[in-house]
Design a protein around this motif. Sequence first.
Motif, PDB file in Angstrom:
ATOM      1  N   LEU A  91       0.836  -1.209   0.079  1.00  0.00           N
ATOM      2  CA  LEU A  91       0.050   0.007  -0.065  1.00  0.00           C
ATOM      3  C   LEU A  91       0.980   1.201  -0.006  1.00  0.00           C
ATOM      4  N   ASP A  92       1.941   1.448   0.741  1.00  0.00           N
ATOM      5  CA  ASP A  92       3.078   2.303   0.791  1.00  0.00           C
ATOM      6  C   ASP A  92       2.416   3.553   0.759  1.00  0.00           C
ATOM      7  N   VAL A  93       1.738   3.931   1.969  1.00  0.00           N
ATOM      8  CA  VAL A  93       1.185   5.582   1.954  1.00  0.00           C
ATOM      9  C   VAL A  93       2.044   6.584   2.233  1.00  0.00           C
ATOM     10  N   LEU A  96       2.503   8.415  -1.081  1.00  0.00           N
ATOM     11  CA  LEU A  96       1.568   9.273  -1.749  1.00  0.00           C
ATOM     12  C   LEU A  96       1.609  10.630  -1.871  1.00  0.00           C
ATOM     13  N   GLN A 100      -3.672  12.374  -3.047  1.00  0.00           N
ATOM     14  CA  GLN A 100      -3.769  10.904  -2.960  1.00  0.00           C
ATOM     15  C   GLN A 100      -3.905  10.636  -1.489  1.00  0.00           C
ATOM     16  N   ARG A 101      -3.238  11.042  -0.801  1.00  0.00           N
ATOM     17  CA  ARG A 101      -3.371  10.729   0.918  1.00  0.00           C
ATOM     18  C   ARG A 101      -4.828  10.944   1.351  1.00  0.00           C
ATOM     19  N   ALA A 104      -7.146   8.603   0.183  1.00  0.00           N
ATOM     20  CA  ALA A 104      -6.877   7.453   0.873  1.00  0.00           C
ATOM     21  C   ALA A 104      -7.543   7.539   2.298  1.00  0.00           C
ATOM     22  N   ARG A 204      -1.751  -3.576  -3.147  1.00  0.00           N
ATOM     23  CA  ARG A 204      -1.754  -2.871  -4.441  1.00  0.00           C
ATOM     24  C   ARG A 204      -2.934  -2.445  -5.170  1.00  0.00           C
ATOM     25  N   ARG A 207      -3.950   0.281  -2.729  1.00  0.00           N
ATOM     26  CA  ARG A 207      -3.295   1.406  -3.028  1.00  0.00           C
ATOM     27  C   ARG A 207      -4.231   2.175  -4.264  1.00  0.00           C
ATOM     28  N   THR A 211      -6.510   5.860  -4.142  1.00  0.00           N
ATOM     29  CA  THR A 211      -5.741   7.049  -4.900  1.00  0.00           C
ATOM     30  C   THR A 211      -6.807   7.403  -6.034  1.00  0.00           C
TER      31      THR A 211
END
Length: 252
Positions: A91-93, A96, A100-101, A104, A204, A207, A211
Motif C-alpha cells: 500500500l505504501d502510504v 502518496l 492521494q493521501r 486514502a 496494490r 493503493r 488513490t
Amino acid sequence: MLVLLPPSETKAPGGDGDPLDLAALSWPELTDVRAGLVEALVELAGDLPAARAALGLSPTQDDEVARNAELLGAPTMPALARYTGVLYDALDVRSLTRAQRARADRRLAVGSALFGVVRATDRIPAYRLSAGSALPGRPTLRALWRPTLGPLLAAVDELVVDLRSSAYAALAPVPGAVTLDVLCERPDGTRVVVSHSNKAHKGRVARLLATTTGEPGDVVRLRALLRRAGFHVEHPGGTALTLVVPADWATR
C-alpha cells in the motif's frame, strides 16, 4: 467507496499522539465494546501465563503482553501508520501525494479485533489481539462484535470493498460488499492461493482504490477500473472478484 483492510499482527512501535481516546475514534457506536475489550486486555496482561494462552503468544513475545498492559497510557499514531507487514508495504502510504493521501484517508478503514473498525486517520496505540483470540470469561469476539459492528457496516451507503481476511470478515460480514480472492496461476493452468502473494496484491489493489479519482458504484465498474490499471480480474458472479496473477509474481 469504503475499502476495508485486514489488520496486521505486527504493529509499528511508539507514536507521537496523545494516549488512546476511545470517544475520538470513528464510529462512536462501537465505543462500549471497544472499552470493554481494552479493559479486558489490560487486566489480562497482569497474568502472564493466561495472556500468553489467550493471545497465542510464546515467552519470547512477552513484549506484546506488555504493550497491552499500557494500552491506556501508550502514545498513539494513525492506524495506517500503526499497521505494518506485506499488505501495508505494498500500500505504501508514505509515497502518496497530498491529494492521494487525502483520498486514502477518506476511503480506507481497517478491521480490528480490538476496535471493530477504524478509519485510516484514527489514532491508536500498539496492541495485540487477533480475531481468533479467546479472552478468559468473555464471549467470543464474533459474539461481541457482530451485534454492533454488523449493522454499522451493513448501513454504509456507498460501495464497500471488503479485503479483510476470512477471520476478520466473520466478525461482521457486510452484505453486498465486493470481495477479492487472489489466485496464483501456474504454467499448467492450475490455480492456488499463496498467502504472501494474496497480501501483497491486495495491498496494490488497495493503493489503487485509495488513490483513484474514479468512484466505482458497483462490482462491474470496479472490475473495469482494476482491468484498466492492468490487473487480471475475473467476475465469477455476484459481488465476488478474482484477481489472477502469474506464478512468477507469487513472491512480488
